[in-house]
Design a protein around this motif. Structure first.
Motif, PDB file in Angstrom:
ATOM      1  N   UNK A 146      24.775 -19.429 -37.088  1.00 52.78           N
ATOM      2  CA  UNK A 146      25.806 -19.588 -36.058  1.00 52.78           C
ATOM      3  C   UNK A 146      25.255 -19.155 -34.701  1.00 52.78           C
ATOM      4  N   UNK A 147      24.571 -18.021 -34.681  1.00 55.41           N
ATOM      5  CA  UNK A 147      23.984 -17.530 -33.420  1.00 55.41           C
ATOM      6  C   UNK A 147      22.997 -18.543 -32.853  1.00 55.41           C
ATOM      7  N   UNK A 148      22.106 -19.047 -33.685  1.00 53.67           N
ATOM      8  CA  UNK A 148      21.106 -20.008 -33.215  1.00 53.67           C
ATOM      9  C   UNK A 148      21.751 -21.306 -32.737  1.00 53.67           C
ATOM     10  N   UNK A 149      22.794 -21.761 -33.425  1.00 50.45           N
ATOM     11  CA  UNK A 149      23.515 -22.968 -33.011  1.00 50.45           C
ATOM     12  C   UNK A 149      24.121 -22.781 -31.627  1.00 50.45           C
ATOM     13  N   UNK A 150      24.528 -21.564 -31.319  1.00 54.93           N
ATOM     14  CA  UNK A 150      25.146 -21.275 -30.023  1.00 54.93           C
ATOM     15  C   UNK A 150      24.129 -20.954 -28.929  1.00 54.93           C
ATOM     16  N   UNK A 151      22.850 -21.052 -29.234  1.00 49.89           N
ATOM     17  CA  UNK A 151      21.819 -20.846 -28.224  1.00 49.89           C
ATOM     18  C   UNK A 151      21.208 -19.465 -28.173  1.00 49.89           C
ATOM     19  N   UNK A 152      21.602 -18.570 -29.069  1.00 54.31           N
ATOM     20  CA  UNK A 152      20.980 -17.250 -29.124  1.00 54.31           C
ATOM     21  C   UNK A 152      19.553 -17.396 -29.651  1.00 54.31           C
ATOM     22  N   UNK A 153      18.657 -16.591 -29.136  1.00 53.01           N
ATOM     23  CA  UNK A 153      17.250 -16.628 -29.522  1.00 53.01           C
ATOM     24  C   UNK A 153      16.930 -15.361 -30.317  1.00 53.01           C
ATOM     25  N   UNK A 154      16.303 -15.539 -31.470  1.00 51.77           N
ATOM     26  CA  UNK A 154      15.877 -14.389 -32.263  1.00 51.77           C
ATOM     27  C   UNK A 154      14.681 -13.754 -31.567  1.00 51.77           C
ATOM     28  N   UNK A 155      14.808 -12.480 -31.239  1.00 52.74           N
ATOM     29  CA  UNK A 155      13.747 -11.780 -30.512  1.00 52.74           C
ATOM     30  C   UNK A 155      12.905 -10.890 -31.404  1.00 52.74           C
ATOM     31  N   UNK A 156      13.379 -10.618 -32.610  1.00 50.54           N
ATOM     32  CA  UNK A 156      12.582  -9.793 -33.501  1.00 50.54           C
ATOM     33  C   UNK A 156      13.397  -9.150 -34.587  1.00 50.54           C
ATOM     34  N   UNK A 157      12.710  -8.366 -35.395  1.00 46.94           N
ATOM     35  CA  UNK A 157      13.322  -7.612 -36.472  1.00 46.94           C
ATOM     36  C   UNK A 157      13.298  -6.140 -36.089  1.00 46.94           C
TER      37      UNK A 157
END
Length: 178
Positions: A146-157
């Motif tokens: 859901x986050x990625x679909x909304x344009x959020x970018x994974x920055x790390x763990x």
């Protein structure tokens, strides 16, 4: 400028609105969820009194300087089906955080993605917010998709980032910026 009252924001099938005491049913419906009470302030008891106390806490979040607590409601019926917040404790640094939960009966419907998109658009329209953060456990694929679909970018763990119950848990860090 961010409003002094929790607004109502709508799009498509969802309405983000202030919590009301008649929303206690959705709070009670997630009280026995294995995770929601561990990571949120939803009471595990499921009693009416505890669900009402949860709603009252949400109603007071803005006055206490914590941020905006929204019920995720179905636009057609106004029935509350989840929760999403815009937490503003780091607003002086240009940052806000979001977090959410959805009643099990509405998971997988796309409503959470839609609600997150509405919140993101509303939040990022305010010049005080240059960055919106979101933290998701790696196993929670529905949430991070859901986050990625909304344009959020994974920055790390982030290892052992947040205590869930009695145990520190890893979290994926997501953000969206201007």
């Amino acid at each position: 400028m961010l409003p002094q009252k929790v607004p109502t924001v709508e799009s498509g099938r969802v309405r983000l609105r202030p919590w009301r005491l008649d929303d206690v049913g959705v709070v009670q419906s997630v009280a026995d969820d294995p995770l929601i009470p561990l990571i949120t302030s939803v009471p595990a008891s499921g009693t009416l009194a505890d669900a009402e106390a949860f709603v009252r806490r949400q109603q007071g979040r803005l006055d206490r300087g914590v941020g905006y607590a929204f019920a995720i409601a179905l636009r057609e019926t106004d029935e509350a089906v989840g929760h999403i917040g815009l937490w503003t404790q780091h607003l002086n640094e240009g940052r806000a955080t979001t977090g959410y939960w959805m009643a099990p009966s509405h998971r997988g419907s796309g409503l959470l993605t839609e609600a997150l998109g509405v919140l993101k658009d509303w939040a990022m329209a305010h010049e005080e917010i240059a960055r919106l953060d979101l933290f998701v456990e790696p196993w929670n694929e529905g949430s991070w998709r859901a986050a990625e679909t909304c344009g959020f970018v994974r920055e790390g763990l982030l290892r052992s980032w947040q205590r869930v119950g009695d145990e520190p848990k890893d979290m994926f860090a997501y953000a969206i910026t201007r």
